[in-house]
Design an enzyme around this catalytic site. Structure first.
Site, PDB file in Angstrom:
ATOM      1  CG  ASP A  23      -1.717  -1.276   1.387  1.00  0.00           C
ATOM      2  OD1 ASP A  23      -2.059  -1.885   0.364  1.00  0.00           O
ATOM      3  OD2 ASP A  23      -1.961  -1.680   2.538  1.00  0.00           O
ATOM      4  CD  GLU A 194      -8.706  -2.325  -2.508  1.00  0.00           C
ATOM      5  OE1 GLU A 194      -9.192  -2.412  -1.378  1.00  0.00           O
ATOM      6  OE2 GLU A 194      -8.212  -3.290  -3.111  1.00  0.00           O
TER       7      GLU A 194
HETATM    8  C1  6LW Z   1      -5.536  -2.063   1.677  1.00  0.00           C
HETATM    9  C2  6LW Z   1      -6.511  -2.134   0.582  1.00  0.00           C
HETATM   10  C3  6LW Z   1      -6.484  -3.558   0.250  1.00  0.00           C
HETATM   11  O1  6LW Z   1      -5.837  -1.096   2.605  1.00  0.00           O
HETATM   12  O2  6LW Z   1      -5.767  -4.259   1.162  1.00  0.00           O
HETATM   13  O3  6LW Z   1      -7.465  -5.318  -0.795  1.00  0.00           O
HETATM   14  C4  6LW Z   1      -5.650  -3.434   2.259  1.00  0.00           C
HETATM   15  N1  6LW Z   1      -7.148  -4.086  -0.667  1.00  0.00           N
HETATM   16  O4  6LW Z   1      -6.226  -1.281  -0.471  1.00  0.00           O
HETATM   17  C5  6LW Z   1      -4.515  -3.832   3.113  1.00  0.00           C
HETATM   18  O5  6LW Z   1      -3.300  -3.812   2.402  1.00  0.00           O
END
Ligand code: 6LW
Length: 540
Positions: A23, A194
């Protein structure tokens, strides 16, 4: 050690942050580049690496370093700190992040916080609570000085209303709180987004976000709008980067990107990636013991204002042209830490709570790390454990230990672990019939084994040397009671790939660690003294 003249022909070798560093969020401040990455249940929270050339990176600091800022007692595996976003405005560094308190349940608890500082490697503020809509908050500083948080939104209903949902809400710096209502800027029944960031460039606001989860289907998308609150139009070329159709590429899982412009106007995207082992889970997934890592790609803006990889494809490269900046290597670190310093090496982390002197000392016995035995390896509260990331597929780790256990509830040794349910622990303990002895305890999703039972040690063995050798999916332990050159193997070759995102059931976002620990399950703090810890990688 700073290079004297610009070197255009150098390459960035990916991944740049090797082993569990997911991330990533990047900024440049003057000539300095910083990347923040997630740390989950490991303390202190958030890793910040520093570079001046995008080629060489050094771990600089972990900002959330005290319980008043971060108390992770009780959080589950792979919960805790998710997806920090690091930004800079007007002399102040801003770090927003999620502290995940419940996940893998119907309703998620994902409070988002902000800390600030004017000295990135110094002390950071107490956290300011923002909101809890979802995770992956990111702070956008608009030209007029107003600030906004963009965040993904979770939905506990069955079925969910949207597959992908992002909201934008204003943050008031003076009031230190969110103001106005959150506005939906992205809602889709098809594509899940996300890890969003917003940037302003020329006449557009760009929404830059990860698509399609964080596994091997992961990708990076871009959308844009002339208005901050949308509507945002998606780029025809999305995903502008993904390895999803190319299992042969080194950098699998590529996505979750953030952008940075160099002093010379070159653009780079840093992003999450993973290097797969070949063996698979029963479900058929490849395993990633090194967790999710961080890589860098060169990108360029198209004439019509979209973004693409500079290599002309959507595929992440292992070697990438470095920016036109003087090279700035950092001194290499010794493989062995003799515990002669008054502070623990920055590469060590503890679980959920600080490395404080209630459970370790570097002065009680000179040149040694003393760990006072505390809770068991299943505890999510007060373990005495320090460990560092696995960063390559082949490495060895070793230590020498002085420990006088008088109960089977006293244990100390060398551990390879993923979480509280998955580990391999070579340890010294006491057995009623055998006295001081050595044993291996393995845990694979809570199935426990002791493959060698309890092997008696010589009565005069005041020092015990312990060693782990990892070669891809193989782990072999060794021990010696007569010096470092006298190691003999103990136990079978163990399956190291059980310590991977795909194999571990409780949580699957971190990566494997190796370290030292001590348990006193009677509660009387029996201590162990470790003379050194060595972590040595074998590179191709
Ligand atoms: C992160 C998100 C994700 O916050 O995993 O699956 C989380 N997506 O973007 C943890 O790395």
């Amino acid at each position: 050690m700073v290079g004297r003249c610009p070197q255009a022909s150098h390459t960035i070798q990916n991944p740049v942050l090797r082993g569990f560093n997911p991330d990533p969020s990047v900024i440049r401040v003057g000539d300095d580049y910083y990347i923040a990455t997630s740390t989950f249940e490991w303390f202190p929270g958030v890793q910040i690496h520093h570079s001046k050339d995008l080629v060489h990176w050094q771990l600089l600091t972990r900002p959330l370093n005290r319980v008043s800022q971060l108390d992770l007692r009780g959080v589950g595996a792979s919960q805790g700190i998710w997806a920090p976003c690091l930004t800079y405005d007007n002399g102040i560094f801003y770090l927003v992040y999620t502290v995940v308190n419940s996940f893998y349940v119907n309703m998620y608890d994902t409070p988002n916080y902000l800390v600030t500082t004017d000295d990135i490697s110094g002390e950071w503020s107490e956290p300011i609570y923002l909101n809890s809509y979802g995770f992956d908050p990111s702070l956008f500083h608009d030209d007029d000085g107003r600030k906004y948080i963009v965040s993904m939104v979770t939905d506990h209903r069955i079925p969910k209303r949207y597959r992908g949902h992002l909201v934008l809400q204003e943050y008031d710096v003076q009031e230190q709180q969110m103001i106005d209502e959150p506005v939906t800027i992205y809602a889709s029944e098809d594509i899940y987004l996300e890890g969003p960031h917003i940037y302003k460039r020329d006449d557009y606001y760009y929404l830059f976000a990860a698509d399609t989860g964080t596994g091997e289907g992961h990708g990076q998308s871009i959308l844009r709008s002339r208005e901050l609150f949308g509507p945002y139009e998606a780029y025809d070329g999305n995903s502008l980067m993904t390895a999803r159709e190319h299992p042969e590429l080194l950098l699998q899982k590529s996505g979750h990107g953030d952008l940075v412009e160099t002093q010379n106007g070159e653009w780079y995207m840093i992003h999450l990636c993973g290097r797969a082992l070949e063996n698979r889970t029963e479900k058929g997934d490849r395993k990633y013991t090194l967790g999710r890592e961080t890589a860098i790609q060169k990108v360029e803006w198209t004439e019509d204002g979209w973004l693409r990889l500079a290599n002309g494809t959507v595929l992440p490269d292992t070697q990438v042209p470095a920016p036109n900046l003087p090279l700035h290597p950092f001194p290499s670190r010794p493989a062995r830490d003799d515990f002669d310093s008054k502070t623990l090496d920055i590469h060590f982390q503890s679980l959920r709570i600080p490395l404080d002197e209630t459970f370790y000392s570097l002065t009680a016995r000179e040149g040694h790390l003393r760990l006072y035995g505390r809770e068991g390896l299943g505890s999510k509260y007060r373990q005495s454990l320090i460990a560092r990331r696995w960063q390559e597929f082949e490495f060895s780790a070793s230590t020498c230990l002085a420990f006088e256990p008088t109960s089977y509830k006293h244990l100390a040794g060398l551990i390879c672990l993923y979480d509280t349910e998955n580990y391999y622990y070579l340890h010294v303990t006491h057995h009623e019939d055998k006295g001081k002895c050595i044993s291996i305890l393995s845990a694979v999703n809570k199935v426990y084994n002791d493959p060698v039972g309890y092997v008696a040690l010589p009565e005069d063995a005041s020092l015990v040397w312990l060693r782990a050798e990892v070669d891809n999916d193989k782990l072999q332990f060794y021990y010696s009671t007569s010096g470092e050159n006298q190691y003999e193997p103990i136990g079978p070759v163990l399956d190291a790939s059980t310590l991977s995102d795909e194999a571990c059931r409780e949580g699957w976002f971190t990566g494997a660690f190796v370290g030292l620990c001590c348990q006193d399950l009677t509660g009387f703090r029996k201590h162990a003294d470790f003379d050194y810890f060595e972590y040595a990688e074998q590179h191709d």
